[in-house]
Design a protein around this motif. Structure first.
Motif, PDB file in Angstrom:
ATOM      1  N   UNK A 139     -42.148  24.944  -3.089  1.00  0.00           N
ATOM      2  CA  UNK A 139     -42.674  25.794  -2.045  1.00  0.00           C
ATOM      3  C   UNK A 139     -42.564  25.100  -0.690  1.00  0.00           C
ATOM      4  N   UNK A 140     -42.878  23.824  -0.651  1.00  0.00           N
ATOM      5  CA  UNK A 140     -42.814  23.068   0.593  1.00  0.00           C
ATOM      6  C   UNK A 140     -41.379  22.994   1.108  1.00  0.00           C
ATOM      7  N   UNK A 141     -40.422  22.897   0.202  1.00  0.00           N
ATOM      8  CA  UNK A 141     -39.015  22.855   0.581  1.00  0.00           C
ATOM      9  C   UNK A 141     -38.584  24.174   1.215  1.00  0.00           C
ATOM     10  N   UNK A 142     -39.035  25.275   0.657  1.00  0.00           N
ATOM     11  CA  UNK A 142     -38.693  26.589   1.197  1.00  0.00           C
ATOM     12  C   UNK A 142     -39.267  26.758   2.598  1.00  0.00           C
ATOM     13  N   UNK A 185     -39.988  24.396   4.720  1.00  0.00           N
ATOM     14  CA  UNK A 185     -39.232  23.506   5.607  1.00  0.00           C
ATOM     15  C   UNK A 185     -37.886  24.113   5.962  1.00  0.00           C
ATOM     16  N   UNK A 186     -37.203  24.696   5.000  1.00  0.00           N
ATOM     17  CA  UNK A 186     -35.913  25.328   5.273  1.00  0.00           C
ATOM     18  C   UNK A 186     -36.047  26.529   6.208  1.00  0.00           C
ATOM     19  N   UNK A 187     -37.067  27.326   6.000  1.00  0.00           N
ATOM     20  CA  UNK A 187     -37.297  28.480   6.886  1.00  0.00           C
ATOM     21  C   UNK A 187     -37.622  27.999   8.294  1.00  0.00           C
ATOM     22  N   UNK A 188     -38.425  26.968   8.408  1.00  0.00           N
ATOM     23  CA  UNK A 188     -38.755  26.411   9.715  1.00  0.00           C
ATOM     24  C   UNK A 188     -37.510  25.886  10.420  1.00  0.00           C
ATOM     25  N   UNK A 189     -36.663  25.172   9.702  1.00  0.00           N
ATOM     26  CA  UNK A 189     -35.418  24.673  10.285  1.00  0.00           C
ATOM     27  C   UNK A 189     -34.489  25.811  10.698  1.00  0.00           C
ATOM     28  N   UNK A 190     -34.471  26.868   9.925  1.00  0.00           N
ATOM     29  CA  UNK A 190     -33.671  28.041  10.270  1.00  0.00           C
ATOM     30  C   UNK A 190     -34.143  28.656  11.580  1.00  0.00           C
ATOM     31  N   UNK A 191     -35.450  28.803  11.752  1.00  0.00           N
ATOM     32  CA  UNK A 191     -35.978  29.361  12.982  1.00  0.00           C
ATOM     33  C   UNK A 191     -35.764  28.438  14.169  1.00  0.00           C
TER      34      UNK A 191
END
Length: 86
Positions: free
Chosen positions: A1-4, A6-12
């Motif tokens: 969940x934490x990885x997801x 982080x990935x969404x945050x990096x995408x934004x």
């Protein structure tokens, strides 16, 4: 969940950087009492951040008021169940 998350945050963050880079030209703003120029990307980012903060504040105040009201009703219900001579 934490990885997801982080990935969404990096995408934004990447989308924000691209938005700012593609909208770098200056736009003049006249608020009546002040005039200034900002890049389009910075103005859009500021508007989104302000909307996010105001929306979060509104949601927080709404739930806080509802929780206070529920606690008050619960307290009244327990007070009415207590015997009068207690």
């Amino acid at each position: 969940m934490r990885l997801i998350v982080t990935l969404v945050l990096l995408l934004f963050i990447a989308a924000g950087v691209a938005l700012g880079a593609l909208n770098a030209d200056l736009v003049g703003y006249d608020l009546g009492f002040a005039r200034f120029q900002l890049p389009k990307g910075a103005a859009l980012l500021a508007a989104m951040a302000l909307g996010w903060l105001l929306g979060g504040l509104t949601a927080w105040l709404g739930t806080s008021a509802r929780h206070r009201r529920q606690r008050r009703h619960a307290a009244r219900a327990t007070d009415s169940k207590l015997p009068a001579d207690a």
